[in-house]
Design a protein around this motif. Structure first.
Motif, PDB file in Angstrom:
ATOM      1  N   UNK A 167      48.089  57.436  58.228  1.00 57.97           N
ATOM      2  CA  UNK A 167      47.999  56.528  57.529  1.00 57.97           C
ATOM      3  C   UNK A 167      49.309  56.195  56.339  1.00 57.97           C
ATOM      4  N   UNK A 168      49.399  57.229  55.707  1.00 59.94           N
ATOM      5  CA  UNK A 168      50.320  57.479  54.298  1.00 59.94           C
ATOM      6  C   UNK A 168      51.705  57.315  55.256  1.00 59.94           C
ATOM      7  N   UNK A 169      52.218  57.737  56.343  1.00 58.54           N
ATOM      8  CA  UNK A 169      53.394  57.392  56.848  1.00 58.54           C
ATOM      9  C   UNK A 169      53.636  56.076  57.442  1.00 58.54           C
ATOM     10  N   UNK A 170      52.529  55.435  57.660  1.00 59.02           N
ATOM     11  CA  UNK A 170      52.597  53.852  57.962  1.00 59.02           C
ATOM     12  C   UNK A 170      52.863  52.960  56.709  1.00 59.02           C
ATOM     13  N   UNK A 171      52.029  53.540  55.606  1.00 52.84           N
ATOM     14  CA  UNK A 171      52.114  52.805  54.546  1.00 52.84           C
ATOM     15  C   UNK A 171      53.580  52.942  53.809  1.00 52.84           C
ATOM     16  N   UNK A 172      54.047  54.129  53.841  1.00 56.86           N
ATOM     17  CA  UNK A 172      55.444  54.321  53.446  1.00 56.86           C
ATOM     18  C   UNK A 172      56.418  53.516  54.308  1.00 56.86           C
ATOM     19  N   UNK A 173      56.467  53.635  55.589  1.00 53.19           N
ATOM     20  CA  UNK A 173      57.530  52.669  56.219  1.00 53.19           C
ATOM     21  C   UNK A 173      57.247  51.229  56.048  1.00 53.19           C
ATOM     22  N   UNK A 174      56.062  50.805  55.955  1.00 52.76           N
ATOM     23  CA  UNK A 174      55.938  49.336  55.488  1.00 52.76           C
ATOM     24  C   UNK A 174      56.720  49.005  54.206  1.00 52.76           C
ATOM     25  N   UNK A 175      56.322  49.893  53.266  1.00 54.68           N
ATOM     26  CA  UNK A 175      57.112  49.896  51.929  1.00 54.68           C
ATOM     27  C   UNK A 175      58.569  49.796  52.157  1.00 54.68           C
ATOM     28  N   UNK A 176      59.253  50.601  52.799  1.00 52.46           N
ATOM     29  CA  UNK A 176      60.585  50.795  53.156  1.00 52.46           C
ATOM     30  C   UNK A 176      61.201  49.679  53.783  1.00 52.46           C
ATOM     31  N   UNK A 177      60.364  49.068  54.740  1.00 47.35           N
ATOM     32  CA  UNK A 177      60.945  47.708  55.299  1.00 47.35           C
ATOM     33  C   UNK A 177      60.887  46.555  54.428  1.00 47.35           C
ATOM     34  N   UNK A 178      59.866  46.679  53.573  1.00 45.11           N
ATOM     35  CA  UNK A 178      59.647  45.545  52.494  1.00 45.11           C
ATOM     36  C   UNK A 178      60.857  45.709  51.483  1.00 45.11           C
TER      37      UNK A 178
ATOM     38  N   UNK B 124      54.439  51.361  62.736  1.00 49.03           N
ATOM     39  CA  UNK B 124      54.630  50.387  62.059  1.00 49.03           C
ATOM     40  C   UNK B 124      56.140  49.649  62.381  1.00 49.03           C
ATOM     41  N   UNK B 125      56.890  50.372  62.909  1.00 48.09           N
ATOM     42  CA  UNK B 125      58.316  49.935  63.519  1.00 48.09           C
ATOM     43  C   UNK B 125      57.954  49.143  64.503  1.00 48.09           C
ATOM     44  N   UNK B 126      57.266  49.573  65.397  1.00 55.44           N
ATOM     45  CA  UNK B 126      56.830  48.887  66.891  1.00 55.44           C
ATOM     46  C   UNK B 126      56.212  47.536  66.706  1.00 55.44           C
ATOM     47  N   UNK B 127      55.087  47.485  65.625  1.00 54.83           N
ATOM     48  CA  UNK B 127      54.608  46.490  65.303  1.00 54.83           C
ATOM     49  C   UNK B 127      55.504  45.168  64.560  1.00 54.83           C
TER      50      UNK B 127
END
Length: 339
Positions: free
Chosen positions: A232-243, A265-268
């Motif tokens: 979950x923390x990896x998903x949250x961090x990836x969303x932050x980086x994309x933002x 997250x990248x696939x989503x």
């Protein structure tokens, strides 16, 4: 009629040696020729002889049991341990080594001050011959507690503070550098990282190695989003980086769980992996193979490290090598489809 259990005399006749020699081998006495030891062990296997553990303990003052202690914090700590494939790999490495030597591990958790005291009491009172400690706390008092009561102790990973205990570890800096160099070699130019909590030395060194690779190639300091070694923390961090950095084309995550979260997250978000964003993890756990796409990752040979930890503890218990030492393993890049 019940068949009588094989005895030391049966093993001695089978091996062609004296009963006393069989007893010395069974009890781990060191002054027995290796060839004789092999004969006796083969005879034990053929006869099906099982040593009387209680009697052997009286003779050797050893239990044939090793405490494998996982030390952390929080009420749900045990659940988090079982959800992380890293700890399963540690257990596999320890069990594989001990089983071949007719020794058994006892799994203990030390997630609070009271639990740590119970663990120390258990081991120091002779319930185990020594302790293998896997800690996820940066300043864990447990190793010093065990050493203070003279329990043979070996650690998985160097502690944050100086402790006169043997340990096994990985060159985490070199591993992070491998990840950075690989992303650059693929042509990634806008790379970022999902790091670990900064109080964890392994995470700091992995990130430092990654940054070092980029600096050596003339790149700016990469953006970093902090994770917690969980999916979950990896998903949250990836969303932050994309933002914050939507043009990112390469990501290094400090473990495979966080890399898997990043991939989700990248696939989503409709980003193709690795065409749009390449992803590199760390550990080469089972997740690296089941992730979609399969992860390129930096391999940490956890099973080999855990077996070495058990071997080092055995040397301490037997008195063959008692001085504290650190055994550092080298990482390896494993290339799959994500980068």
């Amino acid at each position: 009629m019940n068949r009588q259990a094989p005895t030391l005399e049966d093993v001695a006749r089978e091996a062609g040696v004296s009963r006393a020699t069989v007893s010395r081998v069974v009890n781990g006495v060191r002054n027995v020729d290796p060839g004789i030891q092999d004969l006796v062990r083969s005879a034990i296997e053929r006869t099906g002889y099982t040593p009387n553990r209680a009697a052997r303990t009286l003779v050797t003052r050893r239990t044939g049991t090793v405490a494998l202690i996982v030390s952390g914090a929080g009420d749900a700590f045990a659940g988090r341990v079982f959800a992380d494939p890293f700890f399963g790999r540690v257990v596999n490495g320890v069990v594989g080594y001990l089983r071949a030597r007719t020794m058994q591990p006892v799994l203990l958790f030390a997630e609070s001050e009271a639990a740590r005291k119970q663990v120390v009491d258990y081991v120091s009172q002779g319930s185990a011959d020594g302790a293998l400690v896997v800690s996820v706390q940066p300043d864990d008092p447990l190793p010093d507690m065990l050493l203070s009561v003279r329990v043979p102790t070996v650690l998985f990973a160097r502690p944050a503070r100086t402790t006169p205990a043997s340990c096994v570890d990985l060159d985490h800096y070199a591993g992070g550098r491998l990840a950075g160099e690989h992303l650059l070699a693929r042509g990634c130019r806008r790379v970022a990282a999902i790091g670990a909590p900064p109080d964890l030395r392994a995470g700091r060194e992995r990130l430092a190695g990654f940054r070092g690779a980029l600096t050596s190639a003339g790149h700016d300091r990469p953006p970093v989003a902090e994770g917690a070694f969980t999916l979950d923390s990896g998903a949250t961090a990836m969303a932050t980086l994309l933002r914050d950095h939507p043009a990112v084309d390469g990501v290094f995550a400090a473990n495979d769980l966080m890399a898997q979260g990043a991939c989700q997250v990248l696939r989503e978000r409709g980003r193709r992996i690795p065409e749009d964003v390449a992803v590199v993890g760390f550990d080469d756990s089972s997740i690296a193979v089941t992730c979609r796409p399969p992860l390129t990752t930096v391999r940490q040979p956890v099973e080999d490290m855990a077996a070495a930890m058990a071997r080092m503890l055995g040397e301490q218990v037997q008195g063959t090598r008692t001085e504290p030492r650190t055994l550092v393993f080298e990482p390896e890049l494993v290339v799959r489809e994500s980068a």
